[in-house]
Design an enzyme around this catalytic site. Structure first.
Site, mmCIF file in Angstrom:
data_model
loop_
_atom_site.group_PDB
_atom_site.id
_atom_site.type_symbol
_atom_site.label_atom_id
_atom_site.label_comp_id
_atom_site.label_asym_id
_atom_site.label_seq_id
_atom_site.Cartn_x
_atom_site.Cartn_y
_atom_site.Cartn_z
ATOM 1 N N GLU A 38 0.845 -1.191 0.000
ATOM 2 C CA GLU A 38 0.000 0.000 0.000
ATOM 3 C C GLU A 38 0.880 1.240 0.000
ATOM 4 O O GLU A 38 1.767 1.381 0.849
ATOM 5 C CB GLU A 38 -0.897 0.036 1.240
ATOM 6 C CG GLU A 38 -2.005 -0.975 1.252
ATOM 7 C CD GLU A 38 -2.961 -0.767 2.430
ATOM 8 O OE1 GLU A 38 -4.111 -1.204 2.322
ATOM 9 O OE2 GLU A 38 -2.539 -0.170 3.456
ATOM 10 N N CYS A 39 0.638 2.148 -0.929
ATOM 11 C CA CYS A 39 1.312 3.447 -0.993
ATOM 12 C C CYS A 39 2.825 3.259 -0.964
ATOM 13 O O CYS A 39 3.414 2.825 -1.951
ATOM 14 C CB CYS A 39 0.808 4.358 0.120
ATOM 15 S SG CYS A 39 1.102 6.113 -0.223
ATOM 16 N N GLY A 40 3.499 3.566 0.143
ATOM 17 C CA GLY A 40 4.936 3.366 0.193
ATOM 18 C C GLY A 40 5.333 1.927 -0.059
ATOM 19 O O GLY A 40 6.359 1.656 -0.696
#
Length: 435
Positions: free
Chosen positions: A326-328
Site C-alpha cells: 500500500e502506498c509506500g
C-alpha cells in the site's frame, strides 16, 4: 456508551494534537482509564495517542465506515472511564458527497455518539473576536453538543482578560487558557507529524504536555463535560484477514497500518509476523502473505535498495504466494524509486512501477475502488473504501490495473493500482471493504 469528548478546532494547525496528548496523559496520571479515538483517516496520530494513554487508538471515519463498523470500534471504550476523540482538520470539514455514514467530518462522529465538542482556538492576533468564531461553531449544528473552548497561544494576562470577556458575552465556557509556548510543537515532515517511533524522547515530551495542560486547563470541568448517547451493540460482519499467517513489514519505512485492521485480523485468529526491510530481515518463510504498508520508503530508498536478504526473500515468496503493498509499500514493490535528489534506487522489481519523489505532486483524498482482479481475501468485483495521501509521481506503470478507482465524488482517478501474478499494490490505504 462510555462518556466522551471530541477535541476539535476551527482549522488545522491550532494545537489540538498537543492538547489531545496532554489531556490523555493528564487524565491517565489521575488514575483514569482513557480510550482514545481519531476522527478521520489518519494513521500517524493513533500511535501518539497510544503512547499517551496506554491504550490502542482507533480511527472513526464516517465516509469509509458503515454504521455497524463505527459502533463496533466505538465500543472499544466500554471498559474505560472516559473516551477522548481527536478531530481532523476543522470540526465541520468533510467531502461534498456522502459516504457510508456521512461526509467524513469530525462533527458527525461527535453528534453520533453524543460527545460534546471542546474547540481549541488559536487566539493569536485577536481577542474578543475569537468569541464570534466560537459562537458560530457552537450554533452551526444545533444538535451537536458543545462543551466549551480551550484558548491557545494566549500572549499575556491582558490578552486573556479581553478574550474571556468576549467568550462571556457569547455565553461560551472557557475550559482552559494555554499561554504561548514555542517548544510544544511536535516535529513534522511532508505527511504531517513524524512517526511516534522516530520521536527522540516521546515520553518526556508527552509528560511535558500533561504538566502544561494540568496547569492551564480545568480537568475537573473537562471530565464533568463528557457525555454520550446510548448506542445499541453492533452486529458487525467480521473484517476477514487476508491470510492466516501475515508477514507484515514494520519499521520506520513501513508503519502506516490502520489499528482497527490489525485488531480485526488478530481477533479472527490471523498471525501477524513483523519483519524489518530496513534491517535487511526476510519475511517469515512460512507466511501465507507478505504485506508492505505505507510509510516513508522515499527517505530510506538507499537502504532498501541495499537490503539484499530482504529483496531476495521477497522475490522467492512471490514465486508462489501473494505479496501486497500500500502506498509506500506499493512503491517499494516497483522497479525504481527516485528520491528527492533525483537519485534512482532499485526496488524489489516485483512490479514495473517507477515512482519519483523528485517530481512531487500532492495526492490526497478518499478513494472507492472496485477490484478488477483479486486481492488476498477479496474477489473481483469487491468494492473497497480507503484513503490516498502521498507526494510521489508515477512515471511508469506498465502492469495490469488492479481496480477501477474513484474519488469521494465518484470521479475516476488514474492511480488504479497494479497486479502482476500474485503481486498487487495500491496507492490508497484500505480502511474497510463494503459489505
Amino acid at each position: 456508551m462510555t462518556n466522551g469528548l471530541m477535541i476539535s478546532a476551527p482549522a488545522s494547525g491550532t494545537g489540538k494534537t498537543t492538547v489531545m496528548l496532554g489531556l490523555l496523559r493528564a487524565l491517565r496520571n489521575r488514575g483514569l482509564t482513557v480510550q482514545p479515538f481519531k476522527s478521520g483517516p489518519d494513521y500517524i496520530d493513533p500511535a501518539f495517542h497510544r503512547a499517551a494513554s496506554g491504550r490502542a487508538s482507533f480511527n472513526l471515519d464516517s465516509w469509509t465506515m458503515a454504521p455497524d463498523l463505527l459502533d463496533t470500534l466505538a465500543a472499544h471504550a466500554h471498559d474505560a472511564d472516559v473516551c477522548i476523540a481527536e478531530g481532523s482538520m476543522g470540526l465541520f470539514d468533510g467531502v461534498a458527497t456522502q459516504g457510508r455514514t456521512g461526509h467524513g467530518a469530525s462533527a458527525e462522529i461527535a453528534r453520533r455518539y453524543g460527545w460534546p465538542v471542546i474547540l481549541v482556538i488559536d487566539v493569536g492576533g485577536q481577542a474578543q473576536s475569537a468569541a464570534a468564531t466560537a459562537l458560530g461553531f457552537a450554533s452551526y449544528m444545533p444538535d451537536l453538543p458543545f462543551a466549551g473552548v480551550i484558548l491557545n497561544r494566549v500572549a499575556s494576562p491582558r490578552h486573556e482578560r479581553l478574550t474571556r470577556l468576549g467568550m462571556e458575552r457569547a455565553g461560551i465556557d472557557v475550559l482552559g487558557v494555554l499561554p504561548r509556548k514555542g517548544d510544544l510543537a511536535l516535529p513534522e515532515r511532508h505527511l504531517g507529524l513524524v512517526q511516534a517511533v522516530e520521536h527522540p524522547d516521546l515520553e518526556t515530551a508527552i509528560e511535558g504536555y500533561a504538566e502544561f495542560l494540568s496547569a492551564h486547563v480545568d480537568l475537573d470541568r473537562i471530565i464533568a463535560a463528557a457525555k454520550a448517547h446510548g448506542i445499541a451493540p453492533a452486529n458487525t460482519p467480521p473484517l476477514n484477514p487476508p491470510a492466516q499467517r501475515i508477514a507484515l513489514a514494520r519499521d520506520e519505512a513501513f508503519s502506516f497500518t490502520y489499528p482497527h485492521l490489525l485488531d480485526a485480523w488478530h481477533a479472527a485468529g490471523a498471525e501477524i509476523l513483523p519483519f524489518s526491510p530496513l534491517a535487511d530481515e526476510a519475511p517469515d518463510p512460512d507466511a501465507d502473505l507478505v504485506w508492505l504498508p505505507g510509510g516513508y520508503p522515499e527517505l530510506h530508498a538507499g537502504r532498501l535498495a541495499a537490503a539484499g536478504i530482504y529483496r531476495t526473500a521477497l522475490r522467492r515468496h512471490a514465486e508462489t504466494r501473494p505479496v501486497h503493498g500500500e502506498c509506500g509499500g506499493y512503491m517499494a514493490l516497483g522497479e525504481t524509486l527516485i528520491d528527492k535528489d533525483g537519485t534512482a534506487h532499485q526496488m524489489a522489481g516485483l512490479l514495473g512501477l517507477v515512482t519519483s519523489y523528485e517530481q512531487r505532486k500532492f495526492h490526497l483524498g478518499y478513494r472507492r475502488a472496485v477490484l478488477r482482479h483479486p486481492l488476498p481475501g477479496l474477489t473481483p468485483g469487491s468494492a473497497l473504501r480507503g484513503h490516498e495521501f502521498h507526494y510521489s509521481t508515477i512515471l511508469e506503470a506498465p502492469d495490469t490495473p488492479l481496480a477501477d478507482v474513484f474519488d469521494a465524488d465518484g470521479n475516476p482517478v488514474p492511480e488504479t493500482g497494479s497486479v502482476r501474478g500474485p503481486v498487487t499494490g495500491t496507492f490508497f490505504h484500505l480502511i474497510a471493504p463494503e459489505t
